[in-house]
Every structure is written in C-alpha cells, then in structure tokens.
Design a protein around this motif. Structure first.
Motif, PDB file in Angstrom:
ATOM      1  N   ASP A 236     -48.073 -55.769  17.364  1.00 50.12           N
ATOM      2  CA  ASP A 236     -47.790 -55.428  15.974  1.00 50.12           C
ATOM      3  C   ASP A 236     -48.983 -55.840  15.122  1.00 50.12           C
ATOM      4  O   ASP A 236     -49.897 -56.520  15.591  1.00 50.12           O
ATOM      5  CB  ASP A 236     -46.512 -56.113  15.485  1.00 50.12           C
ATOM      6  CG  ASP A 236     -45.825 -55.294  14.399  1.00 50.12           C
ATOM      7  OD1 ASP A 236     -46.387 -55.246  13.283  1.00 50.12           O
ATOM      8  OD2 ASP A 236     -44.767 -54.693  14.662  1.00 50.12           O
TER       9      ASP A 236
ATOM     10  N   GLU B  69     -36.501 -58.257  14.526  1.00 45.52           N
ATOM     11  CA  GLU B  69     -35.276 -57.456  14.440  1.00 45.52           C
ATOM     12  C   GLU B  69     -35.583 -55.970  14.420  1.00 45.52           C
ATOM     13  O   GLU B  69     -34.880 -55.168  15.049  1.00 45.52           O
ATOM     14  CB  GLU B  69     -34.510 -57.866  13.177  1.00 45.52           C
ATOM     15  CG  GLU B  69     -33.134 -57.231  13.066  1.00 45.52           C
ATOM     16  CD  GLU B  69     -32.375 -57.733  11.852  1.00 45.52           C
ATOM     17  OE1 GLU B  69     -31.281 -57.205  11.599  1.00 45.52           O
ATOM     18  OE2 GLU B  69     -32.882 -58.629  11.156  1.00 45.52           O
ATOM     19  N   LEU B  70     -36.655 -55.585  13.716  1.00 48.52           N
ATOM     20  CA  LEU B  70     -37.001 -54.164  13.645  1.00 48.52           C
ATOM     21  C   LEU B  70     -37.492 -53.621  14.987  1.00 48.52           C
ATOM     22  O   LEU B  70     -37.185 -52.484  15.358  1.00 48.52           O
ATOM     23  CB  LEU B  70     -38.085 -53.947  12.581  1.00 48.52           C
ATOM     24  CG  LEU B  70     -37.650 -54.119  11.125  1.00 48.52           C
ATOM     25  CD1 LEU B  70     -38.853 -54.035  10.203  1.00 48.52           C
ATOM     26  CD2 LEU B  70     -36.618 -53.064  10.741  1.00 48.52           C
ATOM     27  N   ARG B  71     -38.237 -54.430  15.731  1.00 52.81           N
ATOM     28  CA  ARG B  71     -38.779 -53.979  17.009  1.00 52.81           C
ATOM     29  C   ARG B  71     -37.847 -54.267  18.179  1.00 52.81           C
ATOM     30  O   ARG B  71     -38.200 -54.015  19.330  1.00 52.81           O
ATOM     31  CB  ARG B  71     -40.130 -54.658  17.270  1.00 52.81           C
ATOM     32  CG  ARG B  71     -41.190 -54.399  16.211  1.00 52.81           C
ATOM     33  CD  ARG B  71     -41.563 -52.929  16.104  1.00 52.81           C
ATOM     34  NE  ARG B  71     -42.136 -52.421  17.333  1.00 52.81           N
ATOM     35  CZ  ARG B  71     -43.433 -52.448  17.631  1.00 52.81           C
ATOM     36  NH1 ARG B  71     -44.286 -52.974  16.762  1.00 52.81           N
ATOM     37  NH2 ARG B  71     -43.871 -51.947  18.759  1.00 52.81           N
ATOM     38  N   SER B  72     -36.670 -54.814  17.912  1.00 46.01           N
ATOM     39  CA  SER B  72     -35.658 -55.096  18.950  1.00 46.01           C
ATOM     40  C   SER B  72     -36.221 -56.003  20.042  1.00 46.01           C
ATOM     41  O   SER B  72     -36.030 -55.762  21.240  1.00 46.01           O
ATOM     42  CB  SER B  72     -35.136 -53.783  19.556  1.00 46.01           C
ATOM     43  OG  SER B  72     -34.593 -52.973  18.563  1.00 46.01           O
TER      44      SER B  72
ATOM     45  N   GLU C  49     -38.029 -60.661  10.626  1.00 45.26           N
ATOM     46  CA  GLU C  49     -37.732 -59.254  10.320  1.00 45.26           C
ATOM     47  C   GLU C  49     -38.409 -58.319  11.318  1.00 45.26           C
ATOM     48  O   GLU C  49     -37.817 -57.314  11.745  1.00 45.26           O
ATOM     49  CB  GLU C  49     -38.189 -58.938   8.900  1.00 45.26           C
ATOM     50  CG  GLU C  49     -37.361 -59.625   7.820  1.00 45.26           C
ATOM     51  CD  GLU C  49     -37.849 -59.285   6.430  1.00 45.26           C
ATOM     52  OE1 GLU C  49     -38.785 -58.453   6.324  1.00 45.26           O
ATOM     53  OE2 GLU C  49     -37.323 -59.848   5.453  1.00 45.26           O
ATOM     54  N   LEU C  50     -39.662 -58.647  11.686  1.00 42.93           N
ATOM     55  CA  LEU C  50     -40.353 -57.819  12.687  1.00 42.93           C
ATOM     56  C   LEU C  50     -39.631 -57.850  14.028  1.00 42.93           C
ATOM     57  O   LEU C  50     -39.505 -56.812  14.702  1.00 42.93           O
ATOM     58  CB  LEU C  50     -41.791 -58.310  12.866  1.00 42.93           C
ATOM     59  CG  LEU C  50     -42.811 -57.873  11.816  1.00 42.93           C
ATOM     60  CD1 LEU C  50     -44.160 -58.523  12.089  1.00 42.93           C
ATOM     61  CD2 LEU C  50     -42.956 -56.367  11.811  1.00 42.93           C
TER      62      LEU C  50
END
Length: 328
Positions: free
Chosen positions: A96, A114-117, A111-112
């Motif tokens: 990322d 969670e967004l990228r699973s 947050e990253l």
C-alpha cells in the motif's frame, strides 16, 4: 398444430402422476489430477443434521491470512529495498502507499487493514532517516510488537548465489530459545502466522524449496533465508529422507530485530512486555557526542593548566642574553 389431449373426467388422478425419469443427473465424482475419484463403496453417507439440538457439521479450517506491508514517508532507499524484499518473499502480502509517521498513524493503518481485508500488518517506520522500526500487528484485536531493526543487508547489496522459486511456500525454523519465556512464545506465534504462506493460496506455488530461520542471540531475533539445494541428476537423485545430500545456500535478505515493547492492542494499548535492556539510538548518539565533546574539554583544560604552571613558575632572567648585543 396438434391438439392437446384431454383427460376423460372419469380417469383417476393417479394415472396422471405417472413416474417420470429423474430430472437431476447423478452426483459427479471428485476430479483429481489423475482423473475422477470414485467414492468408496463402504464409505457411510453423511447424516444430515436434524433441526433439533444437534449442531451442523463444522467446516474445515482454511487459512486466509493476508499481510499488509507498508512504510512511512521519507524512508531511505536501503530500508525501502528491504521492504520490497520482504514483499517478494510473502506471496500473501499486499502493498500500500506510504503513511505519515505521526501519532495518528494507528487509526489510518487500522482503516487500511479493514479496507484491504488484511488480518496482519508489517509497518516499516523510518525516523530521522537513520533509524528503522518495524511494527508487527495482528488486526483487529491485537497484539502488536515494536522492533528496532539493525544489521540490514538487502538482496541487491549481498549478491548471494542462492536462488529459489518466487512464491513457493517456505519452511519456518525457530531456535529453542523461543520456548523459554512467554514473550518469546508470543513473538514466535506472530512470526509463524505472518511469514507462513497459507496453503492453497492463489499466488503460492506448491513447493518447499527454501527455509526461513529465526534465531535468538543476545536477546535479538536474527533472520536468514536459505535455499534448499538438492541434486537433480538421475544418478544422484535424492531418496526419500536422504537429507545428507541436501545443502543450504543463503539467499537474503538479512536483518536483526530488537524487541522494544509488546502492546495488547493494534499500534498501542496496554503494555504487555517492555525490554529492560533496550537503549534507544538517540541515547547512543548522545553518548558518542559527549565522548567527542569530552576530548575537546580535556584539551582546553590542559591548555589552562599549562598557563597556570607557567605563571607560577616564571623563568629567571638570563645574564648572558645581551652579551653579544653591542658587537653588531
């Protein structure tokens, strides 16, 4: 167009419901690399779970580990190359963009994740363009470990002869020191979950041709990566279990992890462990500066002592100093 046949009113309803052939084809056997695999005749049928108190069949565990690998801004090239080397070793890793190294970096990284699973994170944090810190985090509930990275040697600068298949699954080996204390057991479990490639991952190759070695020396975790070299000649073909003919060739990279703290949450939380022998690089640099400043102070004190000595012990006038002065 043919007319539709009508059923006589006195015909029984059972005649209409004549047996029809089964519309569904029989269950297809499982397919393997060598063809279709038939079910054994003596295998019992799985019993369906009743609607009452019996629990349904538990699905088999599948490792879905994904690791987010990122770094802070203003990172120097050597540390960035180390991060890229680690990404190339982990087929289940996701890169990322850089994150600002501030107090709020934990919220942004959560947050990253969670967004990228992703369930784990490796965050390379560079400070003062000199010191490299590695955050090893499990999401969302923690724990997280903060390391100071020392003795960094990337693949590009080492130029070793080892070479292994990219994306192959590694073997992980740990020294016996990891089982002696609780905090080392926790570090071992986190290293196992992050660096072990999940089985049947879409980017992983089904081979084991290299090994990750984690060893504890002087309360530091030392990392090495070796290729498992096996002779492939037909004459010297290795038999099953013939480990004496296998050799290890180092591939790289190399680095050393000095644990600082273990937190109960992600990028913070209650402190579970603190290294009592850790000395920050800032303190080491300050001591070196004081040592250099001490040399200068010693020179100044020596000059002052010399002047005081000359003032206390003045030389007597020389009676022969002007003896030959008038002959010129």
């Amino acid at each position: 167009m043919a007319k539709k046949r009508k059923r006589p009113p006195d015909a029984p309803a059972s005649a209409c419901a004549a047996e029809k052939p089964d519309e569904f084809a029989p269950e297809r056997p499982e397919r393997t690399l060598f063809g279709f695999k038939d079910k054994p005749a003596d295998e019992p049928e799985p019993e369906a779970a009743s609607e009452g108190g019996e629990d349904a069949a538990v699905a088999p565990f599948r490792n879905k580990e994904k690791v987010l690998v990122t770094c802070s801004r203003r990172i120097i090239y050597r540390y960035r190359h180390l991060m890229l080397n680690v990404v190339s070793l982990l087929p289940h890793a996701k890169k990322d963009s850089k994150v600002e190294s501030k107090q709020s970096k934990g919220n942004a990284l959560n947050e990253l994740l969670e967004l990228r699973s992703c369930s784990s994170c490796l965050f390379f944090e560079c400070r003062k363009q000199k010191d490299l810190y590695l955050w090893m985090v499990k999401s969302p509930g923690g724990p997280s470990v903060k390391f100071l990275v020392n003795a960094v040697h990337t693949m590009e600068e080492l130029k070793l002869t080892g070479n292994h298949l990219k994306g192959s699954r590694p073997l992980l080996t740990f020294s016996t020191n990891f089982d002696e204390q609780p905090h080392w057991k926790l570090v071992k479990e986190m290293l196992t979950q992050i660096f072990a490639t999940p089985k049947d991952h879409r980017k992983a190759k089904p081979f084991h041709d290299h090994v990750f070695v984690f060893s504890i020396v002087d309360d530091h975790v030392w990392f090495r990566n070796y290729q498992i070299s096996v002779p492939h000649n037909e004459i010297d073909k290795v038999d099953k279990g013939g480990l004496d003919k296998m050799t290890l060739v180092e591939v790289g990279p190399r680095f050393c992890l000095n644990p600082i703290k273990i937190f109960g949450g992600t990028f913070g939380g209650p402190t579970l462990y603190e290294n009592p022998y850790y000395v920050s690089p800032n303190q080491i640099r300050a001591l070196e500066k004081r040592k250099k400043a001490g040399k200068y102070a010693t020179k100044v004190k020596a000059k002052v002592r010399r002047k005081m000595h000359e003032m206390e012990n003045t030389l007597e006038p020389d009676e022969f100093a002007e003896l030959w002065k008038g002959e010129d």
